[in-house]
Design a protein around this motif. Structure first.
Motif, PDB file in Angstrom:
ATOM      1  N   THR A  84      36.686  44.452  46.042  1.00  0.00           N
ATOM      2  CA  THR A  84      36.431  43.611  44.880  1.00  0.00           C
ATOM      3  C   THR A  84      37.753  43.005  44.434  1.00  0.00           C
ATOM      4  OG1 THR A  84      35.518  43.513  42.645  1.00  0.00           O
ATOM      5  CG2 THR A  84      36.655  45.528  43.240  1.00  0.00           C
ATOM      6  N   ASP A  85      37.669  41.864  43.804  1.00  0.00           N
ATOM      7  CA  ASP A  85      38.891  41.217  43.325  1.00  0.00           C
ATOM      8  C   ASP A  85      39.062  41.404  41.824  1.00  0.00           C
ATOM      9  OD1 ASP A  85      36.809  39.620  42.496  1.00  0.00           O
ATOM     10  OD2 ASP A  85      37.810  37.735  42.959  1.00  0.00           O
ATOM     11  N   GLN A  86      38.268  42.316  41.238  1.00  0.00           N
ATOM     12  CA  GLN A  86      38.353  42.591  39.808  1.00  0.00           C
ATOM     13  C   GLN A  86      38.920  43.975  39.551  1.00  0.00           C
ATOM     14  OE1 GLN A  86      34.215  41.516  38.536  1.00  0.00           O
ATOM     15  NE2 GLN A  86      35.339  40.712  36.781  1.00  0.00           N
ATOM     16  N   PHE A  88      38.714  47.492  37.994  1.00  0.00           N
ATOM     17  CA  PHE A  88      37.786  48.506  37.509  1.00  0.00           C
ATOM     18  C   PHE A  88      38.488  49.856  37.575  1.00  0.00           C
ATOM     19  CE2 PHE A  88      34.844  45.234  39.209  1.00  0.00           C
ATOM     20  CZ  PHE A  88      34.146  44.964  38.044  1.00  0.00           C
ATOM     21  N   TRP A 122      41.450  55.142  31.506  1.00  0.00           N
ATOM     22  CA  TRP A 122      40.548  53.993  31.542  1.00  0.00           C
ATOM     23  C   TRP A 122      40.078  53.572  30.155  1.00  0.00           C
ATOM     24  CZ3 TRP A 122      35.312  54.201  30.218  1.00  0.00           C
ATOM     25  CH2 TRP A 122      34.784  55.468  30.001  1.00  0.00           C
ATOM     26  N   LEU A 131      40.765  45.581  32.396  1.00  0.00           N
ATOM     27  CA  LEU A 131      39.460  45.710  33.042  1.00  0.00           C
ATOM     28  C   LEU A 131      38.755  44.365  33.180  1.00  0.00           C
ATOM     29  CD1 LEU A 131      38.148  49.031  31.471  1.00  0.00           C
ATOM     30  CD2 LEU A 131      38.862  48.649  33.834  1.00  0.00           C
ATOM     31  N   LYS A 132      38.158  44.165  34.355  1.00  0.00           N
ATOM     32  CA  LYS A 132      37.377  42.983  34.747  1.00  0.00           C
ATOM     33  C   LYS A 132      38.217  41.734  34.986  1.00  0.00           C
ATOM     34  CE  LYS A 132      33.098  44.620  32.791  1.00  0.00           C
ATOM     35  NZ  LYS A 132      31.962  44.347  31.937  1.00  0.00           N
ATOM     36  N   SER A 133      39.544  41.849  34.900  1.00  0.00           N
ATOM     37  CA  SER A 133      40.387  40.681  35.174  1.00  0.00           C
ATOM     38  C   SER A 133      40.587  40.541  36.679  1.00  0.00           C
ATOM     39  CB  SER A 133      41.728  40.814  34.450  1.00  0.00           C
ATOM     40  OG  SER A 133      42.430  41.936  34.925  1.00  0.00           O
ATOM     41  N   ARG A 134      41.091  39.383  37.079  1.00  0.00           N
ATOM     42  CA  ARG A 134      41.342  39.081  38.491  1.00  0.00           C
ATOM     43  C   ARG A 134      42.798  38.643  38.652  1.00  0.00           C
ATOM     44  NH1 ARG A 134      35.817  37.583  37.941  1.00  0.00           N
ATOM     45  NH2 ARG A 134      34.619  38.126  39.794  1.00  0.00           N
ATOM     46  N   ASP A 137      44.751  35.954  36.459  1.00  0.00           N
ATOM     47  CA  ASP A 137      44.264  35.907  35.074  1.00  0.00           C
ATOM     48  C   ASP A 137      45.382  36.281  34.111  1.00  0.00           C
ATOM     49  OD1 ASP A 137      41.750  35.282  35.970  1.00  0.00           O
ATOM     50  OD2 ASP A 137      40.822  37.191  35.390  1.00  0.00           O
TER      51      ASP A 137
END
Length: 163
Positions: A84-86, A88, A122, A131-134, A137
């Motif tokens: 994934t590129d996000q 987590f 976390w 969290l949830k950034s790429r 960003d």
């Protein structure tokens, strides 16, 4: 509904090892000492007995806490995570602060966090910002001095060593 206690496999092992050590080693040894101290007669002024009983309560309290944590624990292995590129749980994230300094942190469980080693919980404010950034960003972290801009430069999912 119980709250999940996310952890890495190393973190789960550490929790289990501590619980087993307390249950199988420390508690039985302390029970022997308390039994011996109780057999010496007057317990009201028996330091070994009083201290032993207090220490036994502390161990029992810690065992209950560890049991609750283990009951709600969900081990997530970042190395086994699908691509994934996000960001987590379990991500190792590099980001650049406005001061041009690049920092790297790994997002781990509550019981594994150690800021000096770059391991952040976390649920920490920094992790919540990431969290949830790429990659690429820009996210903002609320600090006592105001919002600080962070630019995500790298995201990896790899084995995180706790100890």
């Amino acid at each position: 509904m119980s709250i999940k206690n996310y952890t890495t496999p190393d973190g789960m092992k550490r929790l289990k090892d501590e619980a087993l050590r307390l249950i199988d080693v420390e508690r039985p040894e302390l029970v022997k000492v308390v039994s011996w101290a109780a057999s010496n007669g007057d317990r009201s002024e028996n330091g070994d007995y009083i201290y032993g009983k207090r220490k036994l309560r502390e161990i029992d309290k810690r065992i209950r806490l560890l049991t609750k944590k283990l009951d709600s624990a969900v081990a997530i292995d970042p190395a086994q995570r699908e691509e994934t590129d996000q960001v987590f749980f379990g991500a190792t994230v590099s980001f650049q602060k406005s001061t041009a300094k690049i920092e790297t942190v790994a997002i781990v469980g509550i019981d594994e966090a150690d800021a000096k080693k770059g391991l952040i919980s976390w649920i920490s404010p920094l992790a919540a910002s990431l969290l949830k950034s790429r990659i690429g960003d820009q996210v903002y972290l609320d600090t006592p001095n105001g919002k600080e801009e962070l630019k995500i430069t790298d995201i990896q999912y790899k084995k995180i060593t706790i100890d």
